[in-house]
Design an enzyme around this catalytic site. Structure first.
Site, PDB file in Angstrom:
ATOM      1  N   GLY A   1       0.849  -1.207   0.000  1.00  0.00           N
ATOM      2  CA  GLY A   1       0.000   0.000   0.000  1.00  0.00           C
ATOM      3  C   GLY A   1       0.872   1.239   0.000  1.00  0.00           C
TER       4      GLY A   1
ATOM      5  N   GLY B   1      -0.738   8.392   0.606  1.00  0.00           N
ATOM      6  CA  GLY B   1      -1.008   8.498   2.040  1.00  0.00           C
ATOM      7  C   GLY B   1       0.138   8.020   2.914  1.00  0.00           C
TER       8      GLY B   1
ATOM      9  N   TYR C   1     -16.530   5.271  14.005  1.00  0.00           N
ATOM     10  CA  TYR C   1     -15.213   4.730  13.680  1.00  0.00           C
ATOM     11  C   TYR C   1     -14.798   3.610  14.640  1.00  0.00           C
ATOM     12  CZ  TYR C   1     -10.673   4.365  11.570  1.00  0.00           C
ATOM     13  OH  TYR C   1      -9.572   3.852  10.915  1.00  0.00           O
TER      14      TYR C   1
ATOM     15  N   LYS D   1     -10.071  -2.847  12.928  1.00  0.00           N
ATOM     16  CA  LYS D   1      -8.806  -2.420  13.556  1.00  0.00           C
ATOM     17  C   LYS D   1      -8.507  -3.267  14.800  1.00  0.00           C
ATOM     18  CE  LYS D   1      -7.630   0.763  10.607  1.00  0.00           C
ATOM     19  NZ  LYS D   1      -6.599   0.440   9.627  1.00  0.00           N
TER      20      LYS D   1
HETATM   21  P1  NAD Z   1      -4.597   5.668   1.055  1.00  0.00           P
HETATM   22  O1  NAD Z   1      -5.895   5.517   0.357  1.00  0.00           O
HETATM   23  O2  NAD Z   1      -3.852   6.937   0.850  1.00  0.00           O
HETATM   24  O3  NAD Z   1      -3.598   4.463   0.615  1.00  0.00           O
HETATM   25  C1  NAD Z   1      -4.047   3.158   0.428  1.00  0.00           C
HETATM   26  C2  NAD Z   1      -2.997   2.340  -0.296  1.00  0.00           C
HETATM   27  O4  NAD Z   1      -3.497   1.008  -0.434  1.00  0.00           O
HETATM   28  C3  NAD Z   1      -2.669   2.840  -1.713  1.00  0.00           C
HETATM   29  O5  NAD Z   1      -1.289   2.664  -1.968  1.00  0.00           O
HETATM   30  C4  NAD Z   1      -3.460   1.859  -2.602  1.00  0.00           C
HETATM   31  O6  NAD Z   1      -2.921   1.685  -3.910  1.00  0.00           O
HETATM   32  C5  NAD Z   1      -3.312   0.598  -1.789  1.00  0.00           C
HETATM   33  N1  NAD Z   1      -4.300  -0.431  -2.120  1.00  0.00           N
HETATM   34  C6  NAD Z   1      -5.646  -0.393  -1.946  1.00  0.00           C
HETATM   35  N2  NAD Z   1      -6.190  -1.566  -2.355  1.00  0.00           N
HETATM   36  C7  NAD Z   1      -5.175  -2.348  -2.772  1.00  0.00           C
HETATM   37  C8  NAD Z   1      -5.080  -3.653  -3.312  1.00  0.00           C
HETATM   38  N3  NAD Z   1      -6.156  -4.442  -3.474  1.00  0.00           N
HETATM   39  N4  NAD Z   1      -3.861  -4.119  -3.659  1.00  0.00           N
HETATM   40  C9  NAD Z   1      -2.744  -3.363  -3.528  1.00  0.00           C
HETATM   41  N5  NAD Z   1      -2.765  -2.118  -3.012  1.00  0.00           N
HETATM   42  C10 NAD Z   1      -3.967  -1.620  -2.642  1.00  0.00           C
HETATM   43  O7  NAD Z   1      -4.883   5.358   2.572  1.00  0.00           O
HETATM   44  P2  NAD Z   1      -4.251   5.836   3.977  1.00  0.00           P
HETATM   45  O8  NAD Z   1      -5.173   6.810   4.591  1.00  0.00           O
HETATM   46  O9  NAD Z   1      -2.810   6.157   3.823  1.00  0.00           O
HETATM   47  O10 NAD Z   1      -4.440   4.487   4.809  1.00  0.00           O
HETATM   48  C11 NAD Z   1      -3.410   3.542   5.005  1.00  0.00           C
HETATM   49  C12 NAD Z   1      -3.611   2.887   6.376  1.00  0.00           C
HETATM   50  O11 NAD Z   1      -3.448   3.886   7.391  1.00  0.00           O
HETATM   51  C13 NAD Z   1      -5.014   2.288   6.568  1.00  0.00           C
HETATM   52  O12 NAD Z   1      -4.913   1.096   7.294  1.00  0.00           O
HETATM   53  C14 NAD Z   1      -5.719   3.350   7.409  1.00  0.00           C
HETATM   54  O13 NAD Z   1      -6.772   2.842   8.185  1.00  0.00           O
HETATM   55  C15 NAD Z   1      -4.555   3.813   8.287  1.00  0.00           C
HETATM   56  N6  NAD Z   1      -4.758   5.128   8.927  1.00  0.00           N
HETATM   57  C16 NAD Z   1      -5.188   6.207   8.211  1.00  0.00           C
HETATM   58  C17 NAD Z   1      -5.420   7.419   8.876  1.00  0.00           C
HETATM   59  C18 NAD Z   1      -5.916   8.628   8.122  1.00  0.00           C
HETATM   60  O14 NAD Z   1      -6.410   9.559   8.759  1.00  0.00           O
HETATM   61  N7  NAD Z   1      -5.784   8.689   6.832  1.00  0.00           N
HETATM   62  C19 NAD Z   1      -5.163   7.535  10.245  1.00  0.00           C
HETATM   63  C20 NAD Z   1      -4.668   6.425  10.940  1.00  0.00           C
HETATM   64  C21 NAD Z   1      -4.471   5.207  10.267  1.00  0.00           C
END
Ligand code: NAD
Length: 393
Positions: free
Chosen positions: A48, A52, A235, A244
């Site tokens: 991923g 982000g 959430y 989570k």
């Molecule tokens: P994001 O949407 O920016 O990134 C998601 C990533 O997952 C991307 O690289 C995408 O290409 C990849 N992805 C999705 N489906 C896929 C698949 N089937 N195969 C391969 N790659 C795939 O998301 P984010 O906000 O950076 O979230 C990443 C993690 O961080 C998550 O677990 C989220 O819950 C956690 N998180 C996010 C926040 C927030 O506020 N954004 C806060 C705390 C934790």
């Protein structure tokens, strides 16, 4: 073509190649040359890793820690008439910058949930990169197909047990509305856990361990969120919170599994930030806009790169024990959860109905960051210029 943002219900459908490259460049510049501490991992796999938190993890590993990296993501490539996804452009910008610095970088675009992508990754590690010292799991996906049964599961963001009513904002019109979300069915809860819980992380770690591509002492981390009481029903106590919890349980199992190579597994609780994934969660963009106002005023604001640098430098790779809370989780949401930050955010939240949105929130900052995630609103980029969506320079 002239590439402009096209936003429908807080989702941007286009991305600008030059602006995405600029976003990657700015993160690289921010993290490069920052003080290192302890032992940095030399080969890192980021699942991923195109946008982000995952992109920030890959950039930090490579440009702070000088690591060779493998990044997995699911992206749409551009055509002559349609732009690619931001992650597609980010991946190209990252690979080019890594090559320039003499770092190995392999990007695999495909479904991380599939056996095929896991096998391709193992082959790349065996033949091109070597055993990895760290695996970051940063997937955010609306769906997952179980690779063994072929069944597809959808994740939903819903409360459990009773409906939830809360404020949401349309970031373009700035209109605030009360949204009611019905509780999830049992099946929706189970599906969300299947997609966003820890099962796939565990499958990845099992596959990597069995293939012998983890270094002795390898560390893995996945990202979680807790957040404030106002978002609890939707959430942390909702469907995504169940997922989570599952992720956190799986961390303990993976930790035990990795003991044979002296490795460890952690969940890191990160701060709420503007990303493509968080923008579509009801209530959350409005909360983030208010939080940004408070944290910026206090000089505590961080984006993905600042958060992940702190995770790597002050938590995961210090050479000492990893500091964790009583439930074994790393906390880099510490500034967000500070009592004074939460108290001021909650006060502003209460005045949503009778105050000007700009007075109580940083909606402008939120929107601008969201646009930048898609390559828009960078001062140095000429958005009136005819741009080939397939160009990556
Ligand atoms: P994001 O949407 O920016 O990134 C998601 C990533 O997952 C991307 O690289 C995408 O290409 C990849 N992805 C999705 N489906 C896929 C698949 N089937 N195969 C391969 N790659 C795939 O998301 P984010 O906000 O950076 O979230 C990443 C993690 O961080 C998550 O677990 C989220 O819950 C956690 N998180 C996010 C926040 C927030 O506020 N954004 C806060 C705390 C934790």
């Amino acid at each position: 073509m002239i590439i402009q943002p096209k936003i429908v219900r807080n989702v941007c459908l286009t991305a600008h190649p030059k602006g995405c490259a600029q976003g990657v460049k700015e993160q690289i510049e921010w993290v490069s040359g920052r003080p290192a501490s302890g032992i940095t991992p030399q080969r890192v796999l980021v699942i991923g890793g195109s946008t982000g938190y995952g992109l920030a993890s890959r950039i930090t590993a490579a440009f702070w820690g000088h690591a060779d990296t493998v990044g997995i993501s699911f992206e749409r490539e551009p055509s002559e008439k349609k732009t690619g996804t931001p992650g597609w452009y980010n991946n190209r910008a990252f690979d080019a910058a890594a090559e320039q610095r003499g770092l190995k970088a392999v990007t695999i675009e495909g479904d991380a949930f599939s056996h095929e992508v896991k096998q391709r990754t193992i082959d790349v590690l065996k033949h091109d990169i070597g055993k990895v010292d760290a695996v970051i799991y940063s997937l955010a996906s609306p769906m997952r197909t179980d690779p063994d049964t072929g069944e597809t599961y959808m994740s939903v963001i819903k409360p459990i047990g009773m409906p939830y009513t809360g404020y949401s904002v349309d970031m373009m019109t700035e209109k605030i509305s009360l949204t009611t979300i019905d509780p999830a069915t049992k099946q929706q809860i189970a599906s969300t856990v299947k997609v966003m819980g820890g099962e796939d992380w565990m499958l990845w770690m099992q596959a990597l361990l069995e293939a012998g591509v983890l270094s002795p002492g390898a560390v893995t981390a996945a990202y979680s969120y807790i957040g404030p009481e106002i978002t609890f029903p939707l959430y942390r106590e909702g469907t995504i919170g169940r997922a989570k919890e599952d992720l956190e349980q799986k961390a303990r199992k993976i930790h035990t599994m990795l003991s044979e190579i002296g490795g460890s597994a952690y969940v890191s609780v990160n701060k709420a930030l503007v990303t493509r994934a968080s923008a579509v969660i009801p209530v959350v963009p409005l909360y983030i806009s208010i939080l940004y106002k408070v944290m910026k005023k206090k000089g505590l604001h961080e984006g993905c790169i600042e958060q992940i640098y702190r995770l790597f430098c002050e938590r995961l790779f210090t050479g000492n024990d990893v500091p964790v809370d009583e439930q074994g989780r790393i906390r880099i949401d510490d500034y967000e959860m500070r009592d004074d930050v939460q108290a001021e955010t909650a006060d502003l939240w209460k005045s949503i109905e009778n105050q000007d949105l700009h007075a109580i929130s940083d909606i402008k900052g939120y929107r601008s960051e969201y646009f930048q995630l898609h390559g828009f609103e960078f001062p140095g980029v000429n958005y009136d210029e005819d741009t080939d969506p397939m160009s990556i320079n």
